[in-house]
Design an enzyme around this catalytic site. Structure first.
Site, PDB file in Angstrom:
ATOM      1  N   GLY A  52     -42.751  94.010  48.471  1.00  0.00           N
ATOM      2  CA  GLY A  52     -41.251  94.124  48.165  1.00  0.00           C
ATOM      3  C   GLY A  52     -41.402  94.024  46.605  1.00  0.00           C
ATOM      4  O   GLY A  52     -42.111  93.920  45.986  1.00  0.00           O
TER       5      GLY A  52
ATOM      6  N   GLY B 233     -37.161  99.002  33.587  1.00  0.00           N
ATOM      7  CA  GLY B 233     -37.517  98.959  35.012  1.00  0.00           C
ATOM      8  C   GLY B 233     -38.060 100.465  35.175  1.00  0.00           C
ATOM      9  O   GLY B 233     -38.102 100.485  36.294  1.00  0.00           O
ATOM     10  N   GLU B 234     -38.210 101.227  34.550  1.00  0.00           N
ATOM     11  CA  GLU B 234     -38.630 102.592  34.740  1.00  0.00           C
ATOM     12  C   GLU B 234     -39.729 102.778  35.712  1.00  0.00           C
ATOM     13  O   GLU B 234     -39.649 103.911  36.559  1.00  0.00           O
ATOM     14  CB  GLU B 234     -39.002 103.505  33.380  1.00  0.00           C
ATOM     15  CG  GLU B 234     -39.229 104.669  33.628  1.00  0.00           C
ATOM     16  CD  GLU B 234     -37.976 105.537  33.900  1.00  0.00           C
ATOM     17  OE1 GLU B 234     -38.031 106.923  34.303  1.00  0.00           O
ATOM     18  OE2 GLU B 234     -36.896 105.338  33.216  1.00  0.00           O
TER      19      GLU B 234
ATOM     20  N   ALA C  55     -44.698  94.347  26.339  1.00  0.00           N
ATOM     21  CA  ALA C  55     -46.147  95.023  25.854  1.00  0.00           C
ATOM     22  C   ALA C  55     -46.363  96.191  26.760  1.00  0.00           C
ATOM     23  O   ALA C  55     -47.617  96.589  27.035  1.00  0.00           O
ATOM     24  CB  ALA C  55     -47.355  94.134  25.809  1.00  0.00           C
TER      25      ALA C  55
END
Length: 271
Positions: free
Chosen positions: A55, A75-76, A114
């Site tokens: 998940g 959150g690409e 980072a």
């Protein structure tokens, strides 16, 4: 007793700000200010496998555009991985922010995690400055970093695209890439290849750049004062014993002298 769902289902008629909800993947559009431009296909596939098995453990961050649409803030990679395994909905945190705030959030999230290489960081900072017409000082304040850091990162953009790509391919760090700017353009490519092939560290890179420029690297030698007269050391030793006794340490020094050497036997009590 019914269990409470882990993530609240998306309701297009509500604005679920600052809480985790599930939003359809199709309702989320990319962030035009997304600073990350390089995505490794293998890493994405590995992330997709992990998400399928475990998940999505960390929600992505979005902002509301209209009644049904959302813009991705951070959150690409997670969004792309979710699309790879055809997920219909993903957990999201919705925040209230404008275009500028969205861009700043996107840069901050990637820098703090980072996730960006130093060239992407530099491009993202330049994008913020150019798009919103702010100064380097303003940009530094909004990102919470030093103005000198912003200036140093922007300097990297003086490298050509070929030089940037080659520096990243040979895994040069940011300081090494910045050292290349001291060289004339015609000597940078060969320098990058040499640094990468030989696996030079930052100090060795600085030395190489200095050699190419015909400069002598500055070597600071530490001067050590040395006295060859033995009597000076013996006097110092005697004073040390005397100081210990004055401090209440009942040490005992037995001195034996011959024609060839002086022998000391020192007994120092531990209690």
């Amino acid at each position: 007793m019914a269990l409470k769902p882990l993530f609240q289902k998306h309701n297009p008629y509500e604005t679920p700000v600052n809480r985790v909800v599930e939003i359809p993947v199709a309702a989320i559009v990319p962030n035009p200010a997304q600073p990350r431009v390089i995505f490794d296909d293998y890493e994405l596939s590995q992330l997709a496998v992990s998400i399928r098995q475990n998940g999505m453990l960390q929600p992505v961050t979005v902002r509301r555009l209209d009644s049904t649409g959302y813009e991705l803030i951070s959150g690409e990679r997670r969004l792309r991985a979710a699309k790879l395994i055809n997920m219909e909905q993903i957990p999201c945190i919705v925040i209230n922010t404008d275009d500028e705030g969205s861009a700043i959030f996107a840069v901050l999230e990637n820098i703090q995690r980072a996730d960006l290489n130093y060239i992407e960081e530099a491009l993202a900072i330049k994008c913020l400055i150019d798009h919103y017409g702010i100064t380097q000082e303003d940009c530094a304040t909004r990102l919470g970093i030093a103005q000198s850091t912003v200036a140093n990162k922007l300097r990297l953009l003086r490298l050509t695209d070929e030089e940037k790509n080659l520096a990243l391919r040979f895994r040069l760090n940011e300081r090494q890439a910045r050292s290349l700017l001291k060289l004339p353009p015609e000597k940078r490519i060969s320098a990058i290849e040499k640094i990468g092939t030989l696996g030079l560290n930052t100090l060795q890179t600085d030395k190489l750049v200095a050699e190419i420029l015909g400069e002598k690297p500055v070597i600071r030698k530490k001067h050590v004062w040395a006295f060859k007269h033995v009597g000076l050391y013996i006097n110092t030793f005697n004073k040390t014993i005397e100081s210990m006794k004055n401090a209440g340490i009942e040490c005992e020094a037995i001195k034996n002298r011959t024609d060839d050497f002086v022998e000391y036997i020192v007994k120092i009590p531990l209690k």
